[in-house]
Design an enzyme around this catalytic site. Structure first.
Site, short mmCIF file in Angstrom:
data_model
loop_
_atom_site.label_atom_id
_atom_site.label_comp_id
_atom_site.label_asym_id
_atom_site.label_seq_id
_atom_site.Cartn_x
_atom_site.Cartn_y
_atom_site.Cartn_z
N HIS A 1 29.60 32.26 67.23
CA HIS A 1 29.91 32.98 65.99
C HIS A 1 30.07 34.47 66.22
O HIS A 1 31.08 35.07 65.84
CB HIS A 1 28.81 32.74 64.95
CG HIS A 1 28.87 31.39 64.31
ND1 HIS A 1 28.13 31.05 63.21
CD2 HIS A 1 29.60 30.29 64.60
CE1 HIS A 1 28.38 29.81 62.86
NE2 HIS A 1 29.26 29.31 63.70
N LYS B 1 28.24 29.16 58.36
CA LYS B 1 26.82 29.48 58.40
C LYS B 1 26.20 28.83 59.65
O LYS B 1 26.75 27.84 60.16
CB LYS B 1 26.13 29.00 57.11
CG LYS B 1 26.32 27.50 56.80
CD LYS B 1 25.43 26.64 57.66
CE LYS B 1 25.95 25.24 57.80
NZ LYS B 1 25.27 24.50 58.89
#
Length: 325
Positions: free
Chosen positions: A80, A98
């Site tokens: 990420h 997320k």
């Protein structure tokens, strides 16, 4: 007046994107998929054939394209930060799965990069865009249960396949980052920050080396309390109960409501129970619309940035203090 669609690049051909996010995109004319990137071109071609856009080999190649305004990043947790950071520095708006990052420091770097380069950074917590969450927040704001004091929340799913990336420690897998992040986010939303862990526990699976179940007890400055649990390898549950000074709110299917699900929010107050039935709602399409709206308006409130940072730091702190067994 017709608005030019946001030109989107898919940075990583993940199963979740194919099963959930890209079908929702089909209902949002404000966003158009123009490119799909994977490490192997063959996989990108499969996604492009199904959802549109051009197949691209390699993530860096997609970030260099002038026909991409924004990217959706559904890569494994460990990727990420590096790829979202590259995207932000390339001037691309970013919708990032997320949890935003595994650490608070990495989250802070992404928030700062978005601000520096004048682009949007949005964490993909779908339930935040759902009408049932808005209904709960409206009830709280109207004093429907008095002052919120306690939250109980659980998120568990059946066993994962052994090859699932969420069971790979090298990719920052584990139940806390994959599932626990939802109840933790709900706690921040419904009880407010700052929150801190009084204690936490994680069960480490010896076969995989990742945490497969756990729990945390959080508290706030006014004695607010959140009891949270999360697990792989259990019967499905996605739930929270918010307890206030004058009543309580119960929400089932809180985090993963499919588009055809008709939510029911139960409110108990004064010895009476009322069930609020809501219309089915597509939280996947709603997320795309919200992402496009933020980009169109240039809105990136300081309060949202603070929430991103507080959540990332709290999630990291839970992992730090947790007893492992």
């Amino acid at each position: 007046m017709t608005t030019t669609p946001l030109r989107l690049g898919l940075l990583g051909c993940a199963d979740f994107a194919r099963a959930k996010m890209l079908p929702g995109l089909a209902h949002v004319p404000e966003v158009r998929l123009t490119a799909c990137a994977a490490r192997e071109r063959a996989k990108a071609e499969v996604y492009a054939a199904q959802f549109g856009g051009e197949a691209v080999e390699g993530y860096a190649a997609l970030l260099g394209r002038e026909d991409v305004d924004a990217v959706y990043v559904p890569l494994p947790n460990s990727l990420h930060h590096p790829w979202a950071l590259q995207a932000l520095k390339a001037g691309k708006h970013v919708l990032l799965e997320k949890p935003l990052t595994p650490t608070g420091a990495e989250a802070a770097e992404l928030v700062a990069a978005a601000r520096t380069h004048g682009v949007q950074l949005m964490e993909n917590f779908l339930f935040l865009q759902h009408t049932q969450t808005r209904a709960v927040l409206d009830l709280i704001a109207a004093g429907g249960i008095g002052t919120p004091r306690m939250l109980h929340s659980s998120f568990g799913v059946p066993p994962r396949e052994r090859e699932d990336i969420r069971l790979d420690p090298a990719l920052a897998g584990g139940a806390l980052l994959d599932l626990g992040t939802y109840p933790v986010r709900a706690a921040g939303l419904l009880l407010g920050h700052p929150l801190r862990p009084l204690g936490a526990t994680l069960h480490i699976d010896p076969a995989t080396g990742v945490d497969t179940r756990g729990g945390a007890l959080l508290t706030g400055p006014q004695g607010e309390l959140a009891q949270l649990s999360f697990a792989f390898g259990v019967s499905y549950r996605s739930y929270y109960e918010l307890w206030g000074t004058e009543g309580r709110i119960v929400v089932e299917r809180a985090f993963t409501a499919p588009p055809d699900h008709r939510p029911r929010v139960t409110v108990e107050r004064g010895g009476r129970s009322e069930e609020l039935g809501l219309a089915a709602y597509d939280q996947y399409a709603a997320t795309w619309r919200e992402f496009a709206r933020r980009i169109r308006t240039g809105e990136q409130p300081a309060a949202y940035e603070s929430e991103l940072l507080a959540h990332a730091a709290l999630l990291e702190e839970i992992g730090r203090v947790a007893e492992r067994h």
